[in-house]
Write a protein that holds these residues in place. Structure first.
Motif, PDB file in Angstrom:
ATOM      1  N   TRP A 121      -7.864  -5.594  -0.975  1.00 21.99           N
ATOM      2  CA  TRP A 121      -6.648  -6.284  -1.433  1.00 21.99           C
ATOM      3  C   TRP A 121      -6.927  -7.763  -1.564  1.00 21.99           C
ATOM      4  O   TRP A 121      -7.624  -8.356  -0.762  1.00 21.99           O
ATOM      5  CB  TRP A 121      -5.499  -6.085  -0.445  1.00 21.99           C
ATOM      6  CG  TRP A 121      -4.905  -4.737  -0.545  1.00 21.99           C
ATOM      7  CD1 TRP A 121      -3.798  -4.368  -1.231  1.00 21.99           C
ATOM      8  CD2 TRP A 121      -5.399  -3.546   0.061  1.00 21.99           C
ATOM      9  NE1 TRP A 121      -3.566  -3.040  -1.093  1.00 21.99           N
ATOM     10  CE2 TRP A 121      -4.523  -2.502  -0.314  1.00 21.99           C
ATOM     11  CE3 TRP A 121      -6.503  -3.251   0.884  1.00 21.99           C
ATOM     12  CZ2 TRP A 121      -4.711  -1.199   0.101  1.00 21.99           C
ATOM     13  CZ3 TRP A 121      -6.680  -1.943   1.289  1.00 21.99           C
ATOM     14  CH2 TRP A 121      -5.808  -0.950   0.900  1.00 21.99           C
TER      15      TRP A 121
ATOM     16  N   ASN B 206      -6.196  -4.313  -7.995  1.00 19.19           N
ATOM     17  CA  ASN B 206      -5.283  -3.254  -7.560  1.00 19.19           C
ATOM     18  C   ASN B 206      -5.586  -1.915  -8.227  1.00 19.19           C
ATOM     19  O   ASN B 206      -4.833  -0.955  -8.068  1.00 19.19           O
ATOM     20  CB  ASN B 206      -3.835  -3.650  -7.819  1.00 19.19           C
ATOM     21  CG  ASN B 206      -3.329  -4.649  -6.794  1.00 19.19           C
ATOM     22  OD1 ASN B 206      -3.919  -4.815  -5.732  1.00 19.19           O
ATOM     23  ND2 ASN B 206      -2.247  -5.338  -7.120  1.00 19.19           N
TER      24      ASN B 206
ATOM     25  N   ASP C  39      -1.355  -0.890  -3.826  1.00 16.36           N
ATOM     26  CA  ASP C  39      -0.604  -2.082  -3.454  1.00 16.36           C
ATOM     27  C   ASP C  39       0.723  -2.178  -4.207  1.00 16.36           C
ATOM     28  O   ASP C  39       0.827  -2.820  -5.249  1.00 16.36           O
ATOM     29  CB  ASP C  39      -1.426  -3.354  -3.677  1.00 16.36           C
ATOM     30  CG  ASP C  39      -0.841  -4.537  -2.923  1.00 16.36           C
ATOM     31  OD1 ASP C  39       0.342  -4.473  -2.542  1.00 16.36           O
ATOM     32  OD2 ASP C  39      -1.561  -5.520  -2.707  1.00 16.36           O
TER      33      ASP C  39
END
Length: 408
Positions: free
Chosen positions: A5, A212, A225
Protein backbone atom coordinates in the motif's frame (compact mmCIF):
# COMPACT_ATOMS: atom_id res chain seq x y z
CA UNK A 1 6.37 -9.48 -2.62
CA UNK A 2 2.79 -9.46 -1.39
CA UNK A 3 0.30 -6.73 -0.83
CA UNK A 4 1.76 -3.24 -0.90
CA UNK A 5 0.00 0.00 0.00
CA UNK A 6 1.19 3.53 -0.66
CA UNK A 7 0.62 6.44 1.69
CA UNK A 8 -2.80 8.10 1.51
CA UNK A 9 -4.50 10.89 3.35
CA UNK A 10 -8.04 9.66 3.88
CA UNK A 11 -10.59 11.24 6.13
CA UNK A 12 -14.06 10.30 4.95
CA UNK A 13 -16.38 7.44 5.76
CA UNK A 14 -16.73 5.33 2.64
CA UNK A 15 -20.06 3.80 3.61
CA UNK A 16 -22.05 6.99 4.13
CA UNK A 17 -24.09 7.76 1.04
CA UNK A 18 -25.13 11.30 1.91
CA UNK A 19 -26.78 12.93 -1.09
CA UNK A 20 -25.70 10.29 -3.59
CA UNK A 21 -27.69 10.16 -6.81
CA UNK A 22 -27.96 8.23 -10.07
CA UNK A 23 -25.65 8.80 -13.06
CA UNK A 24 -27.35 9.40 -16.38
CA UNK A 25 -24.58 7.66 -18.34
CA UNK A 26 -24.87 4.35 -16.50
CA UNK A 27 -25.30 1.46 -18.95
CA UNK A 28 -26.87 -1.82 -17.85
CA UNK A 29 -24.90 -4.87 -16.79
CA UNK A 30 -21.18 -5.42 -17.08
CA UNK A 31 -19.84 -8.57 -18.70
CA UNK A 32 -17.60 -8.79 -15.66
CA UNK A 33 -20.29 -8.61 -12.98
CA UNK A 34 -21.45 -12.22 -12.93
CA UNK A 35 -19.88 -12.91 -9.55
CA UNK A 36 -22.01 -10.53 -7.47
CA UNK A 37 -22.85 -12.14 -4.16
CA UNK A 38 -25.08 -9.32 -3.00
CA UNK A 39 -25.73 -5.63 -3.50
CA UNK A 40 -23.35 -3.04 -2.18
CA UNK A 41 -25.08 -1.09 0.56
CA UNK A 42 -28.49 0.23 1.48
CA UNK A 43 -29.12 3.89 0.88
CA UNK A 44 -29.18 4.57 4.61
CA UNK A 45 -25.71 4.78 6.19
CA UNK A 46 -25.14 1.65 8.25
CA UNK A 47 -23.73 1.54 11.72
CA UNK A 48 -20.44 -0.13 12.55
CA UNK A 49 -22.29 -3.01 14.20
CA UNK A 50 -24.46 -3.58 11.14
CA UNK A 51 -21.41 -3.63 8.87
CA UNK A 52 -19.49 -6.09 11.01
CA UNK A 53 -22.49 -8.37 11.52
CA UNK A 54 -23.42 -8.49 7.83
CA UNK A 55 -19.93 -9.13 6.46
CA UNK A 56 -19.08 -12.62 5.26
CA UNK A 57 -15.74 -12.54 7.07
CA UNK A 58 -13.98 -14.31 9.90
CA UNK A 59 -13.59 -12.33 13.11
CA UNK A 60 -10.01 -13.01 14.24
CA UNK A 61 -8.68 -12.41 17.72
CA UNK A 62 -5.53 -10.36 18.00
CA UNK A 63 -3.75 -13.42 19.38
CA UNK A 64 -4.69 -15.47 16.30
CA UNK A 65 -3.21 -12.96 13.86
CA UNK A 66 -0.21 -12.44 16.11
CA UNK A 67 0.50 -16.16 15.96
CA UNK A 68 -0.19 -16.34 12.22
CA UNK A 69 2.46 -13.67 11.55
CA UNK A 70 4.98 -15.04 14.07
CA UNK A 71 4.43 -12.12 16.41
CA UNK A 72 4.56 -9.57 13.55
CA UNK A 73 8.22 -10.31 12.99
CA UNK A 74 10.11 -7.64 11.00
CA UNK A 75 11.21 -10.21 8.43
CA UNK A 76 7.52 -10.91 7.72
CA UNK A 77 6.82 -7.34 6.54
CA UNK A 78 5.50 -7.24 2.98
CA UNK A 79 5.01 -3.50 2.71
CA UNK A 80 4.25 -0.27 4.55
CA UNK A 81 1.82 2.55 3.93
CA UNK A 82 -0.36 5.17 5.53
CA UNK A 83 -2.50 2.49 7.16
CA UNK A 84 0.48 0.73 8.74
CA UNK A 85 2.52 -2.38 8.02
CA UNK A 86 1.47 -5.45 6.05
CA UNK A 87 2.74 -8.81 7.32
CA UNK A 88 2.94 -12.25 5.78
CA UNK A 89 1.15 -14.96 7.75
CA UNK A 90 -0.09 -18.53 7.56
CA UNK A 91 -3.46 -20.00 8.51
CA UNK A 92 -5.15 -23.37 8.13
CA UNK A 93 -7.06 -23.57 4.86
CA UNK A 94 -10.27 -24.80 6.50
CA UNK A 95 -10.38 -23.50 10.07
CA UNK A 96 -8.34 -20.33 9.37
CA UNK A 97 -6.50 -20.97 12.64
CA UNK A 98 -2.86 -19.89 12.78
CA UNK A 99 -0.53 -22.52 11.31
CA UNK A 100 3.22 -23.02 11.09
CA UNK A 101 5.11 -21.05 8.43
CA UNK A 102 5.05 -22.92 5.15
CA UNK A 103 1.86 -24.83 5.99
CA UNK A 104 -1.76 -24.02 5.23
CA UNK A 105 -2.41 -20.93 3.12
CA UNK A 106 -0.54 -17.65 3.02
CA UNK A 107 -2.33 -14.45 4.02
CA UNK A 108 -1.41 -10.77 4.14
CA UNK A 109 -2.26 -9.05 7.42
CA UNK A 110 -2.62 -5.26 7.42
CA UNK A 111 -2.24 -3.73 10.88
CA UNK A 112 -3.48 -0.23 11.62
CA UNK A 113 -0.82 2.19 12.78
CA UNK A 114 -2.51 4.49 15.29
CA UNK A 115 -0.10 7.26 14.30
CA UNK A 116 -0.71 6.81 10.57
CA UNK A 117 -2.73 8.87 8.09
CA UNK A 118 -5.50 6.32 7.75
CA UNK A 119 -7.70 5.16 10.57
CA UNK A 120 -10.79 3.39 11.80
CA UNK A 121 -13.12 4.74 9.10
CA UNK A 122 -10.92 3.37 6.33
CA UNK A 123 -10.60 0.05 8.16
CA UNK A 124 -14.39 -0.14 8.40
CA UNK A 125 -14.83 0.89 4.75
CA UNK A 126 -12.71 -2.09 3.64
CA UNK A 127 -14.98 -4.42 5.60
CA UNK A 128 -18.08 -2.67 4.33
CA UNK A 129 -17.21 -3.27 0.67
CA UNK A 130 -14.94 -6.30 0.53
CA UNK A 131 -17.04 -8.05 3.18
CA UNK A 132 -19.92 -8.16 0.70
CA UNK A 133 -18.52 -7.95 -2.81
CA UNK A 134 -16.95 -10.98 -4.49
CA UNK A 135 -15.34 -10.92 -7.92
CA UNK A 136 -12.26 -12.49 -9.56
CA UNK A 137 -10.77 -9.02 -10.02
CA UNK A 138 -11.20 -7.80 -6.44
CA UNK A 139 -8.75 -8.90 -3.77
CA UNK A 140 -10.39 -11.25 -1.28
CA UNK A 141 -10.73 -10.03 2.28
CA UNK A 142 -10.66 -13.06 4.58
CA UNK A 143 -11.28 -11.51 7.97
CA UNK A 144 -10.69 -8.72 10.43
CA UNK A 145 -9.72 -8.09 14.03
CA UNK A 146 -11.40 -5.53 16.29
CA UNK A 147 -10.02 -5.90 19.78
CA UNK A 148 -9.27 -3.03 22.18
CA UNK A 149 -7.21 -0.56 20.11
CA UNK A 150 -6.21 -3.19 17.55
CA UNK A 151 -7.55 -2.88 14.00
CA UNK A 152 -6.32 -5.51 11.51
CA UNK A 153 -7.41 -6.92 8.16
CA UNK A 154 -6.46 -10.30 6.68
CA UNK A 155 -6.38 -10.69 2.88
CA UNK A 156 -5.49 -13.35 0.38
CA UNK A 157 -1.78 -13.19 -0.40
CA UNK A 158 -0.90 -11.84 -3.84
CA UNK A 159 2.48 -13.36 -4.79
CA UNK A 160 3.38 -10.98 -7.63
CA UNK A 161 2.80 -7.82 -5.60
CA UNK A 162 1.59 -4.57 -7.15
CA UNK A 163 1.54 -3.45 -10.77
CA UNK A 164 3.40 -0.36 -9.60
CA UNK A 165 6.40 -2.47 -8.67
CA UNK A 166 6.48 -4.28 -12.00
CA UNK A 167 6.23 -1.08 -14.02
CA UNK A 168 8.58 1.18 -12.11
CA UNK A 169 10.97 -0.94 -10.06
CA UNK A 170 14.27 -1.87 -11.64
CA UNK A 171 16.30 -4.92 -10.73
CA UNK A 172 16.58 -8.64 -11.32
CA UNK A 173 13.41 -9.45 -9.34
CA UNK A 174 11.17 -7.18 -11.41
CA UNK A 175 11.68 -8.01 -15.05
CA UNK A 176 9.82 -5.76 -17.53
CA UNK A 177 6.30 -7.03 -18.12
CA UNK A 178 5.60 -8.10 -21.69
CA UNK A 179 2.99 -6.41 -23.86
CA UNK A 180 0.70 -9.44 -23.48
CA UNK A 181 0.89 -9.38 -19.67
CA UNK A 182 0.35 -5.62 -19.53
CA UNK A 183 -2.80 -5.95 -21.61
CA UNK A 184 -3.96 -8.84 -19.42
CA UNK A 185 -3.54 -6.71 -16.30
CA UNK A 186 -5.29 -3.74 -17.91
CA UNK A 187 -8.26 -5.93 -18.89
CA UNK A 188 -8.51 -7.53 -15.44
CA UNK A 189 -8.39 -4.18 -13.67
CA UNK A 190 -11.02 -2.79 -16.07
CA UNK A 191 -13.30 -5.74 -15.27
CA UNK A 192 -12.91 -5.00 -11.57
CA UNK A 193 -13.98 -1.37 -12.03
CA UNK A 194 -16.85 -2.36 -14.34
CA UNK A 195 -18.10 -4.78 -11.70
CA UNK A 196 -18.11 -2.04 -9.05
CA UNK A 197 -19.90 0.40 -11.31
CA UNK A 198 -22.60 -2.18 -12.10
CA UNK A 199 -23.17 -3.45 -8.56
CA UNK A 200 -26.74 -3.21 -7.27
CA UNK A 201 -25.66 -0.02 -5.58
CA UNK A 202 -22.91 1.51 -7.68
CA UNK A 203 -19.51 1.71 -6.01
CA UNK A 204 -17.07 4.42 -7.07
CA UNK A 205 -13.55 3.25 -6.30
CA UNK A 206 -12.01 6.74 -6.17
CA UNK A 207 -8.41 5.56 -5.75
CA UNK A 208 -7.55 3.66 -8.92
CA UNK A 209 -3.79 3.55 -9.49
CA UNK A 210 -1.06 1.02 -10.21
CA UNK A 211 -0.14 0.50 -6.55
CA UNK A 212 -3.72 -0.66 -5.86
CA UNK A 213 -3.65 -3.27 -8.63
CA UNK A 214 -2.33 -6.49 -7.11
CA UNK A 215 -1.24 -9.54 -9.09
CA UNK A 216 -1.63 -13.21 -8.26
CA UNK A 217 0.80 -15.93 -9.34
CA UNK A 218 -0.68 -15.92 -12.87
CA UNK A 219 -0.66 -12.12 -13.19
CA UNK A 220 -4.41 -11.88 -12.74
CA UNK A 221 -5.20 -8.33 -11.59
CA UNK A 222 -7.20 -7.64 -8.44
CA UNK A 223 -8.20 -4.26 -7.02
CA UNK A 224 -7.23 -3.61 -3.41
CA UNK A 225 -7.54 -0.86 -0.80
CA UNK A 226 -11.17 0.30 -0.62
CA UNK A 227 -10.57 2.93 2.04
CA UNK A 228 -11.70 5.76 -0.26
CA UNK A 229 -14.52 3.91 -2.03
CA UNK A 230 -17.96 5.53 -2.01
CA UNK A 231 -21.47 4.46 -2.88
CA UNK A 232 -22.32 5.95 -6.25
CA UNK A 233 -25.16 8.38 -6.91
CA UNK A 234 -28.75 7.19 -6.61
CA UNK A 235 -32.10 8.75 -7.44
CA UNK A 236 -32.27 11.45 -10.08
CA UNK A 237 -29.04 13.32 -9.41
CA UNK A 238 -25.84 13.12 -11.42
CA UNK A 239 -23.04 12.92 -8.86
CA UNK A 240 -21.91 12.49 -5.28
CA UNK A 241 -20.53 15.58 -3.55
CA UNK A 242 -17.46 14.73 -1.50
CA UNK A 243 -14.27 16.16 -0.13
CA UNK A 244 -11.54 15.82 -2.74
CA UNK A 245 -9.45 12.80 -1.81
CA UNK A 246 -7.08 10.61 -3.78
CA UNK A 247 -3.60 10.66 -5.29
CA UNK A 248 -1.96 13.40 -7.35
CA UNK A 249 -1.87 12.63 -11.05
CA UNK A 250 -4.83 10.22 -11.05
CA UNK A 251 -7.82 12.33 -10.01
CA UNK A 252 -10.21 13.57 -12.71
CA UNK A 253 -10.00 17.34 -13.36
CA UNK A 254 -13.73 17.99 -12.78
CA UNK A 255 -13.57 16.15 -9.46
CA UNK A 256 -10.59 18.25 -8.39
CA UNK A 257 -12.35 21.49 -9.26
CA UNK A 258 -15.87 20.75 -7.99
CA UNK A 259 -15.76 17.74 -5.63
CA UNK A 260 -18.42 16.13 -7.83
CA UNK A 261 -17.72 12.39 -7.97
CA UNK A 262 -19.11 10.08 -10.68
CA UNK A 263 -18.21 6.75 -12.24
CA UNK A 264 -16.50 8.75 -14.97
CA UNK A 265 -14.00 9.92 -12.33
CA UNK A 266 -12.81 6.30 -12.11
CA UNK A 267 -12.69 6.11 -15.90
CA UNK A 268 -10.29 9.07 -16.00
CA UNK A 269 -8.06 7.37 -13.43
CA UNK A 270 -8.11 4.23 -15.55
CA UNK A 271 -6.90 6.29 -18.50
CA UNK A 272 -3.94 7.52 -16.46
CA UNK A 273 -3.05 3.97 -15.44
CA UNK A 274 -3.41 2.71 -19.02
CA UNK A 275 -0.98 5.43 -20.08
CA UNK A 276 1.46 4.30 -17.36
CA UNK A 277 1.13 0.73 -18.62
CA UNK A 278 1.88 1.82 -22.18
CA UNK A 279 4.79 4.09 -21.32
CA UNK A 280 6.39 2.51 -18.26
CA UNK A 281 6.42 6.04 -16.79
CA UNK A 282 4.83 7.32 -13.59
CA UNK A 283 1.88 9.68 -13.74
CA UNK A 284 3.87 12.34 -11.89
CA UNK A 285 7.66 12.33 -11.83
CA UNK A 286 9.61 15.48 -10.99
CA UNK A 287 12.84 13.71 -11.98
CA UNK A 288 11.88 13.78 -15.66
CA UNK A 289 12.94 16.73 -17.87
CA UNK A 290 11.00 19.98 -17.73
CA UNK A 291 7.73 19.61 -19.62
CA UNK A 292 7.50 15.88 -18.92
CA UNK A 293 6.71 15.92 -15.18
CA UNK A 294 2.99 15.29 -15.81
CA UNK A 295 2.65 12.18 -17.97
CA UNK A 296 -0.87 12.96 -19.22
CA UNK A 297 -0.08 16.51 -20.33
CA UNK A 298 3.13 15.45 -22.04
CA UNK A 299 1.85 12.29 -23.75
CA UNK A 300 -1.61 13.35 -24.97
CA UNK A 301 -0.42 15.01 -28.23
CA UNK A 302 1.46 11.85 -29.22
CA UNK A 303 -1.27 9.29 -28.72
CA UNK A 304 -2.95 9.46 -32.13
CA UNK A 305 0.14 10.01 -34.29
CA UNK A 306 1.78 6.97 -35.92
CA UNK A 307 5.27 8.41 -35.56
CA UNK A 308 5.07 10.29 -32.28
CA UNK A 309 3.39 7.37 -30.50
CA UNK A 310 6.79 5.67 -30.25
CA UNK A 311 7.99 8.48 -28.01
CA UNK A 312 5.39 7.43 -25.46
CA UNK A 313 5.61 3.64 -25.71
CA UNK A 314 7.94 1.85 -23.30
CA UNK A 315 11.12 1.00 -25.28
CA UNK A 316 11.37 -2.22 -23.25
CA UNK A 317 8.37 -3.46 -25.27
CA UNK A 318 10.14 -3.15 -28.61
CA UNK A 319 8.94 -5.69 -31.17
CA UNK A 320 6.19 -7.17 -28.98
CA UNK A 321 3.13 -5.54 -30.54
CA UNK A 322 1.80 -4.19 -33.81
CA UNK A 323 1.54 -0.47 -34.41
CA UNK A 324 -2.18 -0.86 -35.07
CA UNK A 325 -2.82 -2.38 -31.64
CA UNK A 326 -0.65 0.18 -29.89
CA UNK A 327 -2.64 2.98 -31.50
CA UNK A 328 -5.93 1.37 -30.47
CA UNK A 329 -4.85 1.14 -26.83
CA UNK A 330 -3.49 4.69 -26.97
CA UNK A 331 -6.77 5.90 -28.47
CA UNK A 332 -8.69 4.20 -25.65
CA UNK A 333 -6.48 5.91 -23.08
CA UNK A 334 -7.10 9.26 -24.78
CA UNK A 335 -10.87 8.74 -24.66
CA UNK A 336 -10.72 7.93 -20.95
CA UNK A 337 -8.66 11.08 -20.37
CA UNK A 338 -11.14 13.41 -22.06
CA UNK A 339 -11.64 16.66 -20.17
CA UNK A 340 -15.38 16.27 -20.72
CA UNK A 341 -16.70 13.39 -18.54
CA UNK A 342 -19.65 12.63 -20.84
CA UNK A 343 -17.26 11.88 -23.71
CA UNK A 344 -15.37 9.25 -21.72
CA UNK A 345 -16.47 5.65 -22.30
CA UNK A 346 -18.03 3.74 -19.44
CA UNK A 347 -16.08 0.79 -18.01
CA UNK A 348 -18.22 -1.76 -19.87
CA UNK A 349 -17.07 -0.16 -23.13
CA UNK A 350 -13.46 -0.14 -21.93
CA UNK A 351 -13.68 -3.85 -21.07
CA UNK A 352 -15.20 -4.61 -24.48
CA UNK A 353 -12.41 -2.77 -26.34
CA UNK A 354 -9.62 -4.42 -24.36
CA UNK A 355 -11.28 -7.84 -24.64
CA UNK A 356 -11.51 -7.49 -28.43
CA UNK A 357 -7.82 -6.58 -28.59
CA UNK A 358 -6.89 -9.57 -26.45
CA UNK A 359 -9.02 -11.93 -28.54
CA UNK A 360 -7.45 -10.63 -31.75
CA UNK A 361 -3.99 -11.05 -30.27
CA UNK A 362 -4.77 -14.67 -29.32
CA UNK A 363 -6.04 -15.42 -32.85
CA UNK A 364 -2.94 -13.88 -34.39
CA UNK A 365 -0.65 -15.93 -32.17
CA UNK A 366 -2.54 -19.06 -33.16
CA UNK A 367 -2.75 -18.20 -36.88
CA UNK A 368 -0.11 -15.54 -37.69
CA UNK A 369 -1.16 -13.37 -40.66
CA UNK A 370 1.13 -13.20 -43.67
CA UNK A 371 1.49 -9.43 -43.40
CA UNK A 372 1.80 -8.03 -39.89
CA UNK A 373 1.56 -4.39 -38.91
CA UNK A 374 4.72 -2.44 -38.27
CA UNK A 375 6.39 -3.87 -35.18
CA UNK A 376 6.79 -1.46 -32.37
CA UNK A 377 9.87 -0.19 -30.79
CA UNK A 378 10.58 3.38 -31.78
CA UNK A 379 14.24 2.62 -31.18
CA UNK A 380 16.81 5.14 -30.08
CA UNK A 381 15.65 7.72 -32.58
CA UNK A 382 12.18 7.93 -31.04
CA UNK A 383 13.54 8.18 -27.52
CA UNK A 384 16.05 10.86 -28.41
CA UNK A 385 13.66 13.78 -28.19
CA UNK A 386 10.74 12.60 -26.15
CA UNK A 387 9.92 16.12 -25.08
CA UNK A 388 9.06 17.02 -28.69
CA UNK A 389 5.53 15.60 -28.25
CA UNK A 390 4.43 19.00 -27.04
CA UNK A 391 6.67 21.00 -29.32
CA UNK A 392 5.27 19.44 -32.48
CA UNK A 393 1.62 19.29 -31.44
CA UNK A 394 1.36 22.62 -29.72
CA UNK A 395 0.14 23.29 -26.18
CA UNK A 396 -2.41 21.02 -24.50
CA UNK A 397 -5.01 22.05 -22.28
CA UNK A 398 8.91 1.65 0.64
CA UNK A 399 8.92 -0.17 -1.95
CA UNK A 400 8.54 2.03 -4.82
CA UNK A 401 8.40 5.50 -3.38
CA UNK A 402 4.82 6.19 -2.17
CA UNK A 403 2.75 8.26 -4.56
CA UNK A 404 2.15 11.83 -3.48
CA UNK A 405 -1.11 12.10 -1.57
CA UNK A 406 -3.86 14.55 -2.34
CA UNK A 407 -6.02 16.52 0.02
CA UNK A 408 -7.81 19.62 -1.10
Amino acid sequence: MGICWSIQIKAESAFSTGDDSKIAERNGNSNSSSKVSSGSQSHTPRSEGEILQSSNLKSFTFSELKNATRNFRPDSVLGEGGFGSVFKGWVDEHSLAASKPGTGIVIAVKRLNQEGFQGHKEWLAEINYLGQLRHPNLVRLIGYCLEDDHRLLAYEFMPKGSMENHLFRRGSYFQPLSWRLRMKVALGAAKGLAFLHNAETMVIYRDFKTSNILLDSNFNAKLSDFGLARDGPTGDKSHVSTRVMGTYGYAAPEYLSTGHLTAKSDVYSFGVVLLEILSGKKAIDKNRPTGEHNLVEWAKPCLTNKRRIFRVLDPRLEGQYSLGRALKVASLALQCLSMEPKIRPNMDEVVSTLQDLQDTDKRDRRDPPVHRGVAAGGGASSAKKASSCRQEAGPVVAYPRPSASLRV
